[in-house]
Scaffold this motif. Structure first.
Motif, PDB file in Angstrom:
ATOM      1  N   LEU A 129     -44.545  68.942  42.756  1.00 36.86           N
ATOM      2  CA  LEU A 129     -43.865  69.417  43.972  1.00 36.86           C
ATOM      3  C   LEU A 129     -42.862  70.520  43.656  1.00 36.86           C
ATOM      4  N   ILE A 130     -42.088  70.328  42.596  1.00 31.84           N
ATOM      5  CA  ILE A 130     -41.101  71.336  42.197  1.00 31.84           C
ATOM      6  C   ILE A 130     -41.795  72.629  41.776  1.00 31.84           C
ATOM      7  N   ALA A 131     -42.880  72.502  41.029  1.00 34.22           N
ATOM      8  CA  ALA A 131     -43.624  73.688  40.600  1.00 34.22           C
ATOM      9  C   ALA A 131     -44.180  74.450  41.798  1.00 34.22           C
ATOM     10  N   LEU A 132     -44.691  73.722  42.785  1.00 38.74           N
ATOM     11  CA  LEU A 132     -45.221  74.362  43.992  1.00 38.74           C
ATOM     12  C   LEU A 132     -44.138  75.130  44.727  1.00 38.74           C
ATOM     13  N   CYS A 133     -42.996  74.490  44.941  1.00 45.98           N
ATOM     14  CA  CYS A 133     -41.896  75.146  45.665  1.00 45.98           C
ATOM     15  C   CYS A 133     -41.362  76.352  44.899  1.00 45.98           C
ATOM     16  N   SER A 134     -41.249  76.211  43.581  1.00 44.31           N
ATOM     17  CA  SER A 134     -40.703  77.298  42.765  1.00 44.31           C
ATOM     18  C   SER A 134     -41.564  78.549  42.834  1.00 44.31           C
ATOM     19  N   SER A 135     -42.875  78.357  42.919  1.00 43.22           N
ATOM     20  CA  SER A 135     -43.795  79.495  42.883  1.00 43.22           C
ATOM     21  C   SER A 135     -43.847  80.261  44.197  1.00 43.22           C
ATOM     22  N   LEU A 136     -43.559  79.595  45.314  1.00 45.95           N
ATOM     23  CA  LEU A 136     -43.743  80.226  46.625  1.00 45.95           C
ATOM     24  C   LEU A 136     -42.864  81.460  46.811  1.00 45.95           C
TER      25      LEU A 136
ATOM     26  N   GLY B 250     -34.329  71.943  33.167  1.00 46.60           N
ATOM     27  CA  GLY B 250     -32.989  72.285  32.715  1.00 46.60           C
ATOM     28  C   GLY B 250     -32.502  73.609  33.272  1.00 46.60           C
ATOM     29  N   SER B 251     -31.205  73.842  33.175  1.00 51.06           N
ATOM     30  CA  SER B 251     -30.583  75.014  33.791  1.00 51.06           C
ATOM     31  C   SER B 251     -31.072  76.334  33.216  1.00 51.06           C
ATOM     32  N   LEU B 252     -31.283  76.397  31.914  1.00 52.26           N
ATOM     33  CA  LEU B 252     -31.617  77.669  31.279  1.00 52.26           C
ATOM     34  C   LEU B 252     -33.084  78.065  31.429  1.00 52.26           C
ATOM     35  N   LEU B 253     -33.945  77.127  31.822  1.00 54.74           N
ATOM     36  CA  LEU B 253     -35.374  77.420  31.882  1.00 54.74           C
ATOM     37  C   LEU B 253     -35.912  77.526  33.311  1.00 54.74           C
ATOM     38  N   ILE B 254     -35.046  77.361  34.302  1.00 53.90           N
ATOM     39  CA  ILE B 254     -35.511  77.357  35.693  1.00 53.90           C
ATOM     40  C   ILE B 254     -36.120  78.701  36.082  1.00 53.90           C
ATOM     41  N   SER B 255     -35.519  79.797  35.622  1.00 51.41           N
ATOM     42  CA  SER B 255     -36.029  81.122  35.977  1.00 51.41           C
ATOM     43  C   SER B 255     -37.487  81.292  35.575  1.00 51.41           C
ATOM     44  N   ALA B 256     -37.865  80.711  34.437  1.00 48.96           N
ATOM     45  CA  ALA B 256     -39.250  80.809  33.987  1.00 48.96           C
ATOM     46  C   ALA B 256     -40.193  80.130  34.970  1.00 48.96           C
ATOM     47  N   LEU B 257     -39.769  79.019  35.533  1.00 52.46           N
ATOM     48  CA  LEU B 257     -40.592  78.281  36.497  1.00 52.46           C
ATOM     49  C   LEU B 257     -40.792  79.089  37.772  1.00 52.46           C
ATOM     50  N   VAL B 258     -39.807  79.925  38.109  1.00 53.80           N
ATOM     51  CA  VAL B 258     -39.882  80.739  39.322  1.00 53.80           C
ATOM     52  C   VAL B 258     -40.661  82.032  39.077  1.00 53.80           C
ATOM     53  N   ILE B 259     -40.448  82.664  37.921  1.00 55.79           N
ATOM     54  CA  ILE B 259     -40.948  84.025  37.679  1.00 55.79           C
ATOM     55  C   ILE B 259     -42.341  84.066  37.053  1.00 55.79           C
ATOM     56  N   PHE B 260     -42.595  83.237  36.044  1.00 53.51           N
ATOM     57  CA  PHE B 260     -43.841  83.353  35.286  1.00 53.51           C
ATOM     58  C   PHE B 260     -45.112  83.216  36.134  1.00 53.51           C
ATOM     59  N   PRO B 261     -45.206  82.213  37.028  1.00 56.57           N
ATOM     60  CA  PRO B 261     -46.428  82.125  37.842  1.00 56.57           C
ATOM     61  C   PRO B 261     -46.667  83.361  38.693  1.00 56.57           C
ATOM     62  N   ALA B 262     -45.589  83.933  39.253  1.00 59.14           N
ATOM     63  CA  ALA B 262     -45.734  85.143  40.067  1.00 59.14           C
ATOM     64  C   ALA B 262     -46.215  86.313  39.222  1.00 59.14           C
TER      65      ALA B 262
ATOM     66  N   VAL C 267     -50.815  82.594  46.645  1.00 60.77           N
ATOM     67  CA  VAL C 267     -51.682  81.419  46.524  1.00 60.77           C
ATOM     68  C   VAL C 267     -51.961  81.096  45.052  1.00 60.77           C
ATOM     69  N   TRP C 268     -52.346  82.111  44.282  1.00 55.81           N
ATOM     70  CA  TRP C 268     -52.666  81.881  42.878  1.00 55.81           C
ATOM     71  C   TRP C 268     -51.424  81.572  42.049  1.00 55.81           C
ATOM     72  N   SER C 269     -50.299  82.101  42.460  1.00 56.84           N
ATOM     73  CA  SER C 269     -49.043  81.750  41.805  1.00 56.84           C
ATOM     74  C   SER C 269     -48.761  80.259  41.966  1.00 56.84           C
ATOM     75  N   ALA C 270     -48.989  79.743  43.173  1.00 53.41           N
ATOM     76  CA  ALA C 270     -48.786  78.315  43.431  1.00 53.41           C
ATOM     77  C   ALA C 270     -49.761  77.470  42.616  1.00 53.41           C
ATOM     78  N   ILE C 271     -51.031  77.903  42.574  1.00 53.84           N
ATOM     79  CA  ILE C 271     -52.046  77.151  41.822  1.00 53.84           C
ATOM     80  C   ILE C 271     -51.703  77.125  40.332  1.00 53.84           C
ATOM     81  N   LEU C 272     -51.359  78.285  39.780  1.00 55.88           N
ATOM     82  CA  LEU C 272     -51.019  78.362  38.357  1.00 55.88           C
ATOM     83  C   LEU C 272     -49.787  77.518  38.036  1.00 55.88           C
ATOM     84  N   SER C 273     -48.799  77.567  38.902  1.00 50.39           N
ATOM     85  CA  SER C 273     -47.566  76.828  38.676  1.00 50.39           C
ATOM     86  C   SER C 273     -47.824  75.326  38.653  1.00 50.39           C
TER      87      SER C 273
END
Length: 281
Positions: free
Chosen positions: A23-30, A203-215, A230-236
């Motif tokens: 769920l967190i990965a899905l939200c982060s990627s959107l 963790g605090s220092l790695l959150i940006s990666a969860l948001v940026i890398f899939p996009a 769509v593919w960002s969400a799937i990959l995440s």
């Protein structure tokens, strides 16, 4: 290997962790695509440090439910960050750096001065790089995450067209009557909620990666905004699931393993995109 995975999935705490992680990965990627295109990628980094400072305050205050402080403080900081970034004297990147470093420093200072923990270094490291608390979630915490995630997804779907317009041409959006400032504020608040949700996972220092890398990974292959989202969400989601399973099976840190999976996916998409572009030429 498959038998071992099936055995672990029989435990409720593993299922809870996987549900929350996905769920967190899905939200982060959107909203990651929007942040990248608006050149505001590091807002996640700044807000994650604010969340760390808020967690330090909640820990010193002895609160059992730290969300009471972390969520409102992070949301307020997102609003202030947006307002400050629009100031002609303080540009967006400077505002993020200012708030980020200040919150991180004060948070660590408070934990050093007032903390009664016998393992302060371990507590700080767990907060910054993720901890095993994702594997000790209660049913109530899972429901809270599910509700907040559903709210994020619904907001994104309902305001998709407005977010799309503000992302690509903010001036034109204002010219046709769209309240760009309101939608920028909405994006900032949603990102703040996502940051709070993701703290226990990576963790605090790695959150940006969860948001940026899939996009960024999806952008290596697709040029269409909807397809990239769509593919960002799937990959995440796939990277979060694979990363968590590897972490559970191999005993590696959950957050770092998920981010490592995102990095591998990025390079795979980069190679695939290069091959596709080369074939077209």
């Amino acid at each position: 290997m498959l038998d071992k995975i099936i055995m672990y999935l029989q435990y409720p705490f593993v299922r809870y962790a996987l549900i929350v992680g996905v769920l967190i990965a899905l939200c982060s990627s959107l909203l990651g695509v929007t942040l990248v295109l608006k050149r505001f990628s590091f807002i996640g980094d700044g807000l994650s440090h604010v969340a760390f400072g808020a967690m330090a305050i909640a820990t010193v205050a002895g609160l059992t439910n730290k969300m009471v402080i972390i969520l409102p403080v992070t949301v307020i900081s997102a609003v202030l960050l947006l307002r400050t970034g629009q100031n002609t004297r303080i540009k967006g990147d400077a505002a993020i750096a200012m708030i980020s470093v200040g919150a991180l420093a004060f948070g660590y200072l408070l934990m050093n001065i007032f903390s009664t923990s016998s393992n302060l270094s371990g507590d700080v490291c767990s907060t910054l790089f993720g901890s095993t608390s994702i594997l000790t979630l209660t049913r109530e915490e899972v429901w809270l995450c599910a509700v907040l995630s559903a709210v994020v997804v619904v907001i994104f779907v309902l305001f998709y067209n407005k977010i799309f317009a503000v992302t690509f041409d903010e001036d034109f959006s204002r010219a046709v009557g769209t309240k760009a400032e309101s939608y920028n504020l909405l994006i900032a608040i949603v990102i703040a909620v996502i940051i709070v949700l993701a703290m226990n996972l990576v963790g605090s220092l790695l959150i940006s990666a969860l948001v940026i890398f899939p996009a960024l990974s999806a952008m290596r292959i697709f040029n269409n905004f909807k397809m990239v989202t769509v593919w960002s969400a799937i990959l995440s989601v796939v990277c979060a699931f694979v990363g968590m399973m590897i972490a559970i099976l191999a005993g590696t840190p959950v957050g770092s393993t998920i981010v490592a999976a995102d990095v591998v996916a990025f390079f795979a998409c980069f190679l695939a995109g290069s091959i596709v572009r080369g074939a077209r030429v």
